[in-house]
Design a protein around this motif. Structure first.
Motif, mmCIF file in Angstrom:
data_model
loop_
_atom_site.group_PDB
_atom_site.id
_atom_site.type_symbol
_atom_site.label_atom_id
_atom_site.label_comp_id
_atom_site.label_asym_id
_atom_site.label_seq_id
_atom_site.Cartn_x
_atom_site.Cartn_y
_atom_site.Cartn_z
ATOM 1 N N VAL A 297 22.115 48.974 35.185
ATOM 2 C CA VAL A 297 23.428 48.891 34.247
ATOM 3 C C VAL A 297 24.493 48.993 35.129
ATOM 4 O O VAL A 297 25.565 48.358 34.897
ATOM 5 C CB VAL A 297 23.183 49.905 33.091
ATOM 6 C CG1 VAL A 297 24.334 50.038 32.623
ATOM 7 C CG2 VAL A 297 22.348 49.524 31.986
ATOM 8 N N MET B 268 25.451 48.607 16.588
ATOM 9 C CA MET B 268 24.116 47.733 17.424
ATOM 10 C C MET B 268 23.091 47.831 16.405
ATOM 11 O O MET B 268 22.253 46.779 16.492
ATOM 12 C CB MET B 268 23.798 48.392 18.718
ATOM 13 C CG MET B 268 24.885 47.993 19.828
ATOM 14 S SD MET B 268 24.464 48.472 21.529
ATOM 15 C CE MET B 268 22.647 47.769 21.554
ATOM 16 N N PHE C 45 22.687 43.870 16.439
ATOM 17 C CA PHE C 45 21.470 43.307 17.205
ATOM 18 C C PHE C 45 20.052 43.528 16.567
ATOM 19 O O PHE C 45 19.161 43.367 17.203
ATOM 20 C CB PHE C 45 21.437 44.161 18.528
ATOM 21 C CG PHE C 45 22.548 43.615 19.642
ATOM 22 C CD1 PHE C 45 22.470 42.319 20.123
ATOM 23 C CD2 PHE C 45 23.721 44.519 19.776
ATOM 24 C CE1 PHE C 45 23.565 41.903 20.945
ATOM 25 C CE2 PHE C 45 24.627 43.964 20.741
ATOM 26 C CZ PHE C 45 24.577 42.782 21.201
ATOM 27 N N LEU D 176 15.890 43.760 19.962
ATOM 28 C CA LEU D 176 16.881 44.313 20.856
ATOM 29 C C LEU D 176 17.254 45.581 20.536
ATOM 30 O O LEU D 176 18.366 46.168 21.134
ATOM 31 C CB LEU D 176 18.001 43.320 20.886
ATOM 32 C CG LEU D 176 18.069 42.029 21.659
ATOM 33 C CD1 LEU D 176 19.260 41.175 21.420
ATOM 34 C CD2 LEU D 176 17.767 42.219 23.058
ATOM 35 N N TRP E 121 15.780 47.716 25.968
ATOM 36 C CA TRP E 121 16.954 46.957 25.831
ATOM 37 C C TRP E 121 18.098 47.140 24.923
ATOM 38 O O TRP E 121 19.172 47.117 25.312
ATOM 39 C CB TRP E 121 16.695 45.252 25.639
ATOM 40 C CG TRP E 121 15.750 44.876 26.709
ATOM 41 C CD1 TRP E 121 14.199 44.621 26.633
ATOM 42 C CD2 TRP E 121 16.065 44.361 27.856
ATOM 43 N NE1 TRP E 121 13.948 44.375 27.966
ATOM 44 C CE2 TRP E 121 15.017 43.853 28.680
ATOM 45 C CE3 TRP E 121 17.347 44.321 28.710
ATOM 46 C CZ2 TRP E 121 15.019 43.574 30.120
ATOM 47 C CZ3 TRP E 121 17.292 44.168 30.073
ATOM 48 C CH2 TRP E 121 16.086 43.605 30.779
ATOM 49 N N ILE F 71 21.784 47.507 26.738
ATOM 50 C CA ILE F 71 22.911 46.856 26.025
ATOM 51 C C ILE F 71 23.971 47.892 25.586
ATOM 52 O O ILE F 71 25.233 47.637 26.198
ATOM 53 C CB ILE F 71 22.395 46.143 24.682
ATOM 54 C CG1 ILE F 71 21.543 44.734 25.196
ATOM 55 C CG2 ILE F 71 23.564 45.425 24.201
ATOM 56 C CD1 ILE F 71 20.995 44.187 24.114
ATOM 57 N N SER F 72 23.559 49.024 25.090
ATOM 58 C CA SER F 72 24.747 49.807 24.703
ATOM 59 C C SER F 72 25.370 50.373 25.874
ATOM 60 O O SER F 72 26.532 50.704 25.777
ATOM 61 C CB SER F 72 23.812 51.216 23.844
ATOM 62 O OG SER F 72 23.916 52.061 24.550
ATOM 63 N N ILE G 122 25.702 48.825 28.408
ATOM 64 C CA ILE G 122 26.728 47.852 29.159
ATOM 65 C C ILE G 122 27.851 47.725 28.114
ATOM 66 O O ILE G 122 29.067 47.696 28.724
ATOM 67 C CB ILE G 122 26.005 46.302 29.113
ATOM 68 C CG1 ILE G 122 24.845 46.340 29.900
ATOM 69 C CG2 ILE G 122 27.004 45.292 29.258
ATOM 70 C CD1 ILE G 122 25.090 45.685 31.199
ATOM 71 N N ILE G 123 27.864 47.857 26.962
ATOM 72 C CA ILE G 123 28.902 47.816 25.994
ATOM 73 C C ILE G 123 29.844 48.775 26.243
ATOM 74 O O ILE G 123 31.197 48.797 26.232
ATOM 75 C CB ILE G 123 28.232 47.654 24.578
ATOM 76 C CG1 ILE G 123 27.851 46.315 24.467
ATOM 77 C CG2 ILE G 123 29.565 48.047 23.567
ATOM 78 C CD1 ILE G 123 27.400 45.959 23.140
ATOM 79 N N PHE H 73 31.494 38.948 25.882
ATOM 80 C CA PHE H 73 31.390 40.160 25.616
ATOM 81 C C PHE H 73 32.401 40.613 24.488
ATOM 82 O O PHE H 73 31.863 41.487 23.666
ATOM 83 C CB PHE H 73 31.943 40.830 27.115
ATOM 84 C CG PHE H 73 31.691 42.550 27.007
ATOM 85 C CD1 PHE H 73 30.678 43.232 27.439
ATOM 86 C CD2 PHE H 73 32.956 43.154 26.431
ATOM 87 C CE1 PHE H 73 30.695 44.207 27.225
ATOM 88 C CE2 PHE H 73 32.784 44.509 26.549
ATOM 89 C CZ PHE H 73 32.036 45.129 26.978
ATOM 90 N N ASN I 97 30.936 39.809 20.874
ATOM 91 C CA ASN I 97 29.747 40.634 20.747
ATOM 92 C C ASN I 97 30.333 42.275 20.094
ATOM 93 O O ASN I 97 29.909 42.777 19.368
ATOM 94 C CB ASN I 97 28.829 40.994 21.664
ATOM 95 C CG ASN I 97 27.784 39.631 21.790
ATOM 96 O OD1 ASN I 97 27.328 39.266 20.728
ATOM 97 N ND2 ASN I 97 28.097 38.821 22.776
#
Lengths: 294, 291, 358
Positions: A80, A123, A127, A150, A155, A159-160, A162-163, B34, B37
């Protein structure tokens, strides 16, 4: 009476006077609430329930349910962090040229401010199997409902991270990128360097130290992942990260000694990685990123 | 100098121009993806909090505000909000009281061991809160502060006081020390000098630092979570428990609480952004710290 | 081979640059021959840096074209123009040694190291920095950094060297030294040098030709001698040291001697001179350097003034005075004048330049 001014003068010469004392409350606070707990935790970690000295650490090494948390944490945090850094640099290079960065930076600061818990809740919906993201994929024919998930797995946590992590990495990178004198790029351009060459020969060496710091700070954030690993992952499975192990030891088994030991291991692993990155950084040029005295 | 020659530069190709356009396009496309989302995630929470029934569809069947009323009662949001603002208020106040004078001393005096103090203030910002939160919670419980509002306040001071110090140091350094000297020449004592000269000059910096502390404390989950008891939960901790126990209560009710949390945070964020640059939320301003 | 070796001229054809609705640069047209040193002179915001950046390719032009002989270059990216540029803050690469900085342009052109090395050494020798070649820019003084910046720009043997206020970050003494250096280096190279400055002394002493800009437009193009002796407009005259600017009433053609072009009346006294731009209406301004104003006899053409202040300037005295209508005057005097005394001040007509009073 004759000594007093002399002592005061001597202290003042070394920088100690009434003003200097103002630093003490803050120092005492950090000593009491940070250094002391850490030292106490270290001490406590060597006082396990079984009465031995290294009992907790031996137990950690012996129990796969415990030692595998290190690997799981790194398996999340390292990719990440690298991915965030990998995307943050080109985006920062574009945004640097924008006149109105404020809107973008404000949007990106939202997930940092709102925090992992809110992002996790959002999310789960967005997601989720029937969320807008999956619906959109289904709509454009990229995926069928239920073909993959997801959330509640690796994942979801990925993703979290990344966000919440990308904006952090990006804003930090942006502050380093904008710290480089634009005249340097112009100079390189007039000397015949193409965009790629300018990046490689001028920006990259100047950015490297800042990137090392950004990596460390972003990594440390991702490494300490806790709420999203519980809410978006499988807290007893593939996303059982080290902070979950420490939390469970402390607040579910009430074994503060073991919890402290895990926290110490956590700090140690982190220290090893950060030290390694900073050692690499020492090899790079460190100094002002300006083009001259100015 | 014309006795030697320099080769001409490579001719520009159309391919290179196209490649560069494609590159710029992909960077923006990625950024847009990005942001879309991100907004989707936030919008999903808001939509759900106003929705009646939302199953297997793009949007809820109908819209209603009543989840906010039920969430308010179910989660005892009145109490939680009160606790949250007590914690945040106390943290902000203590940060100003302890952090600003320390920053002043660090900025104005060059004393033996200053680097050690600097390291002391940097460490809590470099070590993630979960790592030091567990030993800290252990110590707080040992002294009977664990689970109380005082424990939550104490724990939240650990990263925020150094944060205030690190933001304020460059801000104080850029104020001309001759200003203080002038005040002294005109006969102001230390206290009056500070109140009448330094405080007005420092006010914008202090305000910015404290607003950032406020926003950070509202969103600080780990430390509050590890030290809070049932009666000392802050909003973000309550939200965590709500999401954690999903299924116990309707998801719209949790989303309503999430929106309330979001609004409390964002109001302050918007206020803070009037005074600071977004990058300062992650890093102290390098511009003002630079030479 | 050197694609730039055989060029003869650089030509700007109505080059313009807009920022939104603002015209930072308008219709800049001139031609520079190889070997010429041209200064772009003007106050800040006049468009001189914009012009330089357009020529360097760091800013796209909004109008017009730029030509190197018959090759159009304003459509090329900066890195494809092959010009040398010296930046105001030097813009040295802080992580590279002096040698690597100077060699950067050659590396970008993939010149083999064996061929590049002697060129780098020669460029470093030109700016006399042999002893510092291994150092990082941060270890050098401001003047030395400036030399590195010049060496870096000339190492690629460019047809055109662009300098953006290169001396403005240096102290006064160093500035004079570097001025001589820059002129020497230019003469050794035989390229075109375009030099941006706001300092008229620098422009006058360095350039073969000066382009004066104001509000994005050309005010005057000429040699230093032309600019110094015959500024085209009052603002340039002001720039060039015509400190006395006296507003008066135009007198009838038949009232002044045949060998001058204009006469200006101040109350009951008159000055004769030459017009530099069309004067119309009743009013005009006479511009005279203080050193060209002398005390004259009571019967001669001149204005009466009351001495306000006088200060010793080594060889002579420098005095200020005011006329009956309140206008200030500055002049040189061989004697210490009494404060409050009335003097008659005149100037020979070729030193009196008359500009429109609007």
């Amino acid at each position: 009476m004759s000594d007093a001014p002399a002592l005061r003068t001597r202290l003042a010469a070394r920088g100690f006077d009434g003003i200097t004392l103002l630093v003490l409350p803050a120092a005492l606070l950090i000593a009491g609430l940070f250094i002391y707990p850490f030292a106490y935790g270290l001490y406590l970690s060597f006082r396990p329930k079984d009465g031995s000295v290294f009992g907790n650490y031996l137990k950690f090494i012996a129990d796969p349910y415990l030692y595998e948390t290190i690997g799981r944490t790194l398996w999340l945090a390292l990719p990440v962090t690298l991915l965030n850094l990998f995307f943050a640099v080109p985006v920062a290079f574009r945004v640097r040229l924008m006149h109105r960065q404020r809107l973008l930076t404000t949007i990106l600061v939202l997930p940092i401010t709102l925090g992992t818990v809110l992002v996790a809740e959002g999310m789960l919906n967005y997601f989720g199997p029937q969320g807008w993201f999956m619906r959109s994929l289904h709509l454009i024919g990229l995926a069928n409902f239920g073909s993959f998930r997801l959330v509640h797995n690796y994942w979801g946590v990925f993703i979290s991270l990344i966000i919440t992590g990308f904006p952090f990495t990006f804003l930090l990178t942006l502050s380093y990128v904008t710290g480089i004198d634009p005249a340097l790029e112009q100079a390189a351009a007039t000397l015949g360097a193409r965009a790629m060459e300018r990046f490689r020969a001028v920006f990259l060496p100047l950015l490297a130290p800042g990137m090392a710091i950004t990596f460390c700070l972003s990594f440390v954030q991702a490494y300490a992942v806790f709420p999203s690993a519980v809410l978006l992952g499988q807290a007893s499975g593939e996303t059982r990260v080290i902070s979950i192990a420490a939390y469970q030891a402390a607040f579910e088994q009430y074994d503060y000694s073991m919890a402290s030991a895990i926290a110490m291991i956590m700090a140690a692993v982190q220290l090893v990685i950060v030290t390694a990155v900073l050692a690499l950084r020492a090899l790079a040029y460190r100094g002002p990123a300006g083009g001259g005295k100015g | 100098m014309s006795d030697y020659s320099v080769p001409a530069l490579k001719p520009i190709s159309k391919l290179r121009a196209a490649g560069s356009k494609l590159w710029i396009f992909s960077v923006w496309a990625l950024t847009l993806f990005f942001v879309v989302n991100l907004i989707g995630i936030i919008a999903a929470v808001i939509t759900s909090s106003f929705g009646t029934r939302w199953l297997r569809a793009w949007f809820p069947a109908g819209f209603t505000p009543h989840w906010y009323i039920s969430a308010w009662d179910e989660f005892q949001l009145g109490n939680i909000l009160a606790t949250t603002f007590e914690v945040v208020g106390a943290v902000v106040f203590l940060c100003a009281l302890i952090g600003v004078p320390a920053a002043y001393a660090m900025a104005r005096r060059d004393f033996a061991g200053k680097r050690a103090f600097m390291l002391l203030f940097l460490l809590p910002l470099l070590v993630p809160s979960v790592t030091f939160g567990i030993p800290l919670a252990t110590v707080l419980y040992k002294f009977g502060l664990g689970g109380t509002i005082w424990g939550v306040i104490a724990a939240n001071l650990v990263p925020t006081v150094p944060f205030v110090i690190l933001i304020m140091i460059p801000f104080i350094e850029q104020i001309d020390p001759r200003m203080e000297a002038a005040a002294r020449v005109f006969g102001a004592g230390t206290v009056r000098m500070f109140l009448h000269v330094m405080l007005p000059l420092l006010a914008p910096g202090i305000l910015a630092a404290l607003l950032l502390v406020l926003v950070r404390t509202l969103g600080m989950f780990e430390l509050s979570f590890l030290t809070a008891g049932p009666t000392s939960q802050t909003l973000v901790v309550a939200l965590y428990y709500g999401v954690f126990a999903a299924g116990v209560r309707p998801v719209q009710s949790i989303d309503a609480m999430a929106v309330i949390y979001m609004v409390t945070s964002l109001v302050w964020l918007l206020v803070a952004l009037q005074f600071v640059n977004p990058t300062q939320i992650v890093a102290r301003s390098k511009r003002s710290a630079g030479p | 081979m050197n694609a730039n070796a055989s060029f003869k001229t650089l030509r700007l054809d109505q080059v313009g640059r807009d920022f939104g609705a603002m015209h930072a640069l308008r219709d800049l047209s001139f031609e520079i021959a190889r070997g010429e040193f041209v200064a772009l002179l003007g106050p800040s915001g006049c468009g001189k840096s914009t012009a330089l950046n357009c020529i360097a390719g760091l800013l796209p032009t909004s109008h017009g074209s730029i030509w190197l002989d018959d090759r159009r270059i304003d459509t090329l990216a900066s890195e494809d123009r092959g010009f040398g540029m010296v930046f105001q803050n030097y813009a040295l690469f802080p992580h590279m040694s002096v040698r690597d900085n100077v060699g950067f342009g050659l590396r970008m052109r993939r010149v083999p190291a064996t061929q590049a090395a002697p060129r780098i050494e020669r460029a470093i020798a030109t700016v006399q920095l042999e002893a510092q070649a291994h150092k990082l820019p941060g270890q050098l003084s401001g003047g030395q950094q400036q030399r590195v910046a010049i060496a870096r720009a000339i190492a690629i043997d460019p047809p055109l060297v662009l300098m953006d206020e290169p001396l403005s970050n240096l102290d006064a003494k160093l500035r004079l030294e570097m001025r001589a250096e820059i002129r020497r280096i230019h003469q050794g190279l035989g390229c075109i040098t375009i030099y941006v400055t706001h300092d008229q002394d620098e422009a006058l002493s360095l350039a073969d030709r000066i382009v004066v800009l104001r509000d994005g437009a050309v005010r005057q193009i000429g040699t230093p001698q032309e600019l110094y002796a015959k500024p085209a407009h009052l603002d340039i005259a002001d720039f060039m040291g015509f400190r006395n600017q006296l507003r008066g009433t135009l007198v009838q053609q038949n009232a002044f001697p045949a060998n001058v072009s204009v006469g200006l009346q101040f109350g009951d006294s008159t000055l004769f001179g030459f017009t530099r731009e069309t004067v119309s209406g009743g009013q005009a301004v006479a511009a005279i350097r203080p050193e060209d104003m002398q005390i004259v006899g009571a019967g001669e053409a001149g204005v009466d003034a009351i001495v306000d202040a006088i200060e010793y300037r080594g060889r002579s005295f420098f005095a200020s005075a005011h006329m009956k209508d309140g206008q200030k005057l500055y002049f040189a005097s061989a004697d210490r004048l009494e404060l409050g005394s009335v003097v008659r001040l005149g100037a020979s007509p070729q030193h009196v330049l008359v500009y429109s009073g609007a």
